[in-house]
Design a protein around this motif. Structure first.
Motif, PDB file in Angstrom:
ATOM      1  N   LEU A   1       0.806  10.642  -1.704  1.00  0.00           N
ATOM      2  CA  LEU A   1       0.951   9.193  -1.656  1.00  0.00           C
ATOM      3  C   LEU A   1      -0.406   8.505  -1.727  1.00  0.00           C
ATOM      4  O   LEU A   1      -1.419   9.067  -1.330  1.00  0.00           O
ATOM      5  CB  LEU A   1       1.662   8.785  -0.370  1.00  0.00           C
ATOM      6  N   SER A   2      -0.397   7.260  -2.225  1.00  0.00           N
ATOM      7  CA  SER A   2      -1.630   6.486  -2.307  1.00  0.00           C
ATOM      8  C   SER A   2      -2.156   6.209  -0.899  1.00  0.00           C
ATOM      9  O   SER A   2      -1.526   5.485  -0.130  1.00  0.00           O
ATOM     10  CB  SER A   2      -1.362   5.167  -3.026  1.00  0.00           C
ATOM     11  N   PRO A   3      -3.313   6.770  -0.527  1.00  0.00           N
ATOM     12  CA  PRO A   3      -3.846   6.545   0.828  1.00  0.00           C
ATOM     13  C   PRO A   3      -4.116   5.071   1.107  1.00  0.00           C
ATOM     14  O   PRO A   3      -3.896   4.599   2.224  1.00  0.00           O
ATOM     15  CB  PRO A   3      -5.149   7.361   0.836  1.00  0.00           C
ATOM     16  N   LEU A   4      -4.577   4.344   0.091  1.00  0.00           N
ATOM     17  CA  LEU A   4      -4.876   2.927   0.276  1.00  0.00           C
ATOM     18  C   LEU A   4      -3.605   2.148   0.592  1.00  0.00           C
ATOM     19  O   LEU A   4      -3.586   1.292   1.487  1.00  0.00           O
ATOM     20  CB  LEU A   4      -5.545   2.379  -0.990  1.00  0.00           C
ATOM     21  N   PHE A   5      -2.548   2.454  -0.139  1.00  0.00           N
ATOM     22  CA  PHE A   5      -1.273   1.782   0.102  1.00  0.00           C
ATOM     23  C   PHE A   5      -0.741   2.114   1.490  1.00  0.00           C
ATOM     24  O   PHE A   5      -0.309   1.236   2.236  1.00  0.00           O
ATOM     25  CB  PHE A   5      -0.249   2.202  -0.959  1.00  0.00           C
ATOM     26  N   MET A   6      -0.779   3.388   1.850  1.00  0.00           N
ATOM     27  CA  MET A   6      -0.229   3.814   3.134  1.00  0.00           C
ATOM     28  C   MET A   6      -0.990   3.188   4.299  1.00  0.00           C
ATOM     29  O   MET A   6      -0.399   2.765   5.289  1.00  0.00           O
ATOM     30  CB  MET A   6      -0.271   5.340   3.236  1.00  0.00           C
TER      31      MET A   6
ATOM     32  N   GLN B   1     -12.559  -2.140  -3.625  1.00  0.00           N
ATOM     33  CA  GLN B   1     -12.719  -3.093  -4.726  1.00  0.00           C
ATOM     34  C   GLN B   1     -11.406  -3.780  -5.071  1.00  0.00           C
ATOM     35  O   GLN B   1     -11.391  -4.942  -5.493  1.00  0.00           O
ATOM     36  CB  GLN B   1     -13.260  -2.362  -5.963  1.00  0.00           C
ATOM     37  N   ILE B   2     -10.283  -3.088  -4.876  1.00  0.00           N
ATOM     38  CA  ILE B   2      -8.984  -3.709  -5.143  1.00  0.00           C
ATOM     39  C   ILE B   2      -8.780  -4.927  -4.250  1.00  0.00           C
ATOM     40  O   ILE B   2      -8.357  -5.991  -4.703  1.00  0.00           O
ATOM     41  CB  ILE B   2      -7.843  -2.684  -4.934  1.00  0.00           C
ATOM     42  N   TYR B   3      -9.099  -4.785  -2.966  1.00  0.00           N
ATOM     43  CA  TYR B   3      -8.954  -5.912  -2.043  1.00  0.00           C
ATOM     44  C   TYR B   3      -9.877  -7.054  -2.446  1.00  0.00           C
ATOM     45  O   TYR B   3      -9.502  -8.232  -2.386  1.00  0.00           O
ATOM     46  CB  TYR B   3      -9.268  -5.476  -0.610  1.00  0.00           C
ATOM     47  N   ARG B   4     -11.084  -6.694  -2.825  1.00  0.00           N
ATOM     48  CA  ARG B   4     -12.057  -7.714  -3.229  1.00  0.00           C
ATOM     49  C   ARG B   4     -11.551  -8.491  -4.453  1.00  0.00           C
ATOM     50  O   ARG B   4     -11.640  -9.720  -4.500  1.00  0.00           O
ATOM     51  CB  ARG B   4     -13.392  -7.039  -3.541  1.00  0.00           C
ATOM     52  N   SER B   5     -10.996  -7.765  -5.425  1.00  0.00           N
ATOM     53  CA  SER B   5     -10.504  -8.403  -6.646  1.00  0.00           C
ATOM     54  C   SER B   5      -9.277  -9.261  -6.377  1.00  0.00           C
ATOM     55  O   SER B   5      -9.137 -10.354  -6.947  1.00  0.00           O
ATOM     56  CB  SER B   5     -10.172  -7.327  -7.696  1.00  0.00           C
ATOM     57  N   VAL B   6      -8.384  -8.774  -5.528  1.00  0.00           N
ATOM     58  CA  VAL B   6      -7.175  -9.528  -5.201  1.00  0.00           C
ATOM     59  C   VAL B   6      -7.536 -10.856  -4.541  1.00  0.00           C
ATOM     60  O   VAL B   6      -6.994 -11.911  -4.883  1.00  0.00           O
ATOM     61  CB  VAL B   6      -6.247  -8.702  -4.291  1.00  0.00           C
TER      62      VAL B   6
ATOM     63  N   PRO C   1       6.173  -4.721  -1.228  1.00  0.00           N
ATOM     64  CA  PRO C   1       5.818  -4.482  -2.630  1.00  0.00           C
ATOM     65  C   PRO C   1       5.454  -3.009  -2.821  1.00  0.00           C
ATOM     66  O   PRO C   1       5.008  -2.352  -1.880  1.00  0.00           O
ATOM     67  CB  PRO C   1       4.596  -5.382  -2.845  1.00  0.00           C
ATOM     68  N   THR C   2       5.654  -2.499  -4.013  1.00  0.00           N
ATOM     69  CA  THR C   2       5.370  -1.084  -4.261  1.00  0.00           C
ATOM     70  C   THR C   2       4.057  -0.865  -5.002  1.00  0.00           C
ATOM     71  O   THR C   2       3.750   0.248  -5.409  1.00  0.00           O
ATOM     72  CB  THR C   2       6.516  -0.449  -5.075  1.00  0.00           C
ATOM     73  N   ASP C   3       3.300  -1.924  -5.183  1.00  0.00           N
ATOM     74  CA  ASP C   3       2.003  -1.851  -5.849  1.00  0.00           C
ATOM     75  C   ASP C   3       0.938  -2.272  -4.848  1.00  0.00           C
ATOM     76  O   ASP C   3       1.115  -3.264  -4.131  1.00  0.00           O
ATOM     77  CB  ASP C   3       1.981  -2.771  -7.073  1.00  0.00           C
ATOM     78  N   VAL C   4      -0.160  -1.541  -4.763  1.00  0.00           N
ATOM     79  CA  VAL C   4      -1.158  -1.831  -3.739  1.00  0.00           C
ATOM     80  C   VAL C   4      -1.786  -3.204  -3.938  1.00  0.00           C
ATOM     81  O   VAL C   4      -2.101  -3.895  -2.958  1.00  0.00           O
ATOM     82  CB  VAL C   4      -2.243  -0.724  -3.705  1.00  0.00           C
ATOM     83  N   ASN C   5      -1.935  -3.662  -5.176  1.00  0.00           N
ATOM     84  CA  ASN C   5      -2.448  -5.004  -5.421  1.00  0.00           C
ATOM     85  C   ASN C   5      -1.491  -6.060  -4.880  1.00  0.00           C
ATOM     86  O   ASN C   5      -1.911  -7.023  -4.228  1.00  0.00           O
ATOM     87  CB  ASN C   5      -2.664  -5.225  -6.923  1.00  0.00           C
ATOM     88  N   ALA C   6      -0.201  -5.861  -5.151  1.00  0.00           N
ATOM     89  CA  ALA C   6       0.807  -6.806  -4.676  1.00  0.00           C
ATOM     90  C   ALA C   6       0.905  -6.771  -3.153  1.00  0.00           C
ATOM     91  O   ALA C   6       1.115  -7.804  -2.509  1.00  0.00           O
ATOM     92  CB  ALA C   6       2.163  -6.486  -5.306  1.00  0.00           C
ATOM     93  N   LEU C   7       0.743  -5.591  -2.580  1.00  0.00           N
ATOM     94  CA  LEU C   7       0.801  -5.475  -1.119  1.00  0.00           C
ATOM     95  C   LEU C   7      -0.385  -6.189  -0.479  1.00  0.00           C
ATOM     96  O   LEU C   7      -0.243  -6.868   0.544  1.00  0.00           O
ATOM     97  CB  LEU C   7       0.810  -4.002  -0.704  1.00  0.00           C
ATOM     98  N   ALA C   8      -1.562  -6.048  -1.078  1.00  0.00           N
ATOM     99  CA  ALA C   8      -2.747  -6.732  -0.567  1.00  0.00           C
ATOM    100  C   ALA C   8      -2.572  -8.246  -0.649  1.00  0.00           C
ATOM    101  O   ALA C   8      -2.916  -8.977   0.286  1.00  0.00           O
ATOM    102  CB  ALA C   8      -3.987  -6.295  -1.343  1.00  0.00           C
TER     103      ALA C   8
END
Length: 201
Positions: free
Chosen positions: A33-38, A157-162, A58-65
């Protein structure tokens, strides 16, 4: 693990279990599983109440953030959250919590949202509210060691971009850079508002 989360219902675990495999584009085994998502989903679940139904994640880490950032805006106010994440976004080496709290305390727009119509004798980000804000931002931030002292920065970086896309931070880059420069130069050491009389280019 379920026994360690007192008050957690089976449906709450099920909400995470159903979303997690999809976040890693898996169809079966939960071993990859995606550690970032979990990590973010588990942090979000800390605020769930046992007597309330579990939300569909949401099932996408960007959407969850983005889901989490939007929830922070509801709890703390859009302006306060945007300015806190904005200063961290443009601070090249991160900020200590005391530096971030100072900047928010000099930010008239953020304080207007905090105090509303109340006129305190001394306008500053209340210590308790600042502590709660930091605790909630912790899911998106990391404490990084520098040569001088630990600083706060985006965890990924995903959180930063979101955050940048959601708040359209690049359109406000000059204001944030100006505020950071003036703060560290001591221009606002007397407590003046760092955004006052500033006209965006």
């Amino acid at each position: 693990a379920q026994s360690q989360r007192q008050g957690f219902q089976a449906e709450h675990y099920e909400a995470i279990r159903l979303a997690a495999p999809q976040s890693a584009n898996l169809t079966g085994t939960p071993l990859n599983l995606s550690p970032l998502f979990m990590a973010l989903a588990w942090r979000i679940s800390d605020d769930w109440l046992s007597f309330e139904p579990a939300p569909k994640l949401p099932t996408d880490v960007n959407a969850l953030a983005l889901w989490y950032v939007t929830d922070l805006e509801t709890r703390h106010g859009s302006m306060l959250v945007m300015r806190a994440l904005g200063y961290l976004h443009f601070a090249r080496d991160g900020l200590t919590w005391f530096e971030l709290a100072d900047m928010l305390s000099c930010d008239d727009d953020a304080l207007d949202e905090v105090y509303g119509v109340t006129v305190p004798d001394f306008r500053r980000l209340p210590a308790f509210q600042g502590k709660v804000l930091l605790s909630d931002l912790d899911a998106l931030l990391d404490l990084r060691r520098t040569q001088l002292q630990p600083v706060l920065a985006h965890r990924h970086q995903i959180y930063r971009s979101v955050c940048a896309e959601h708040f359209k931070l690049e359109e406000k880059a000059q204001q944030h850079h100006r505020a950071l420069a003036y703060y560290f130069a001591g221009v606002w050491a007397d407590g003046k508002e760092i955004w006052k009389d500033w006209e965006p280019l």
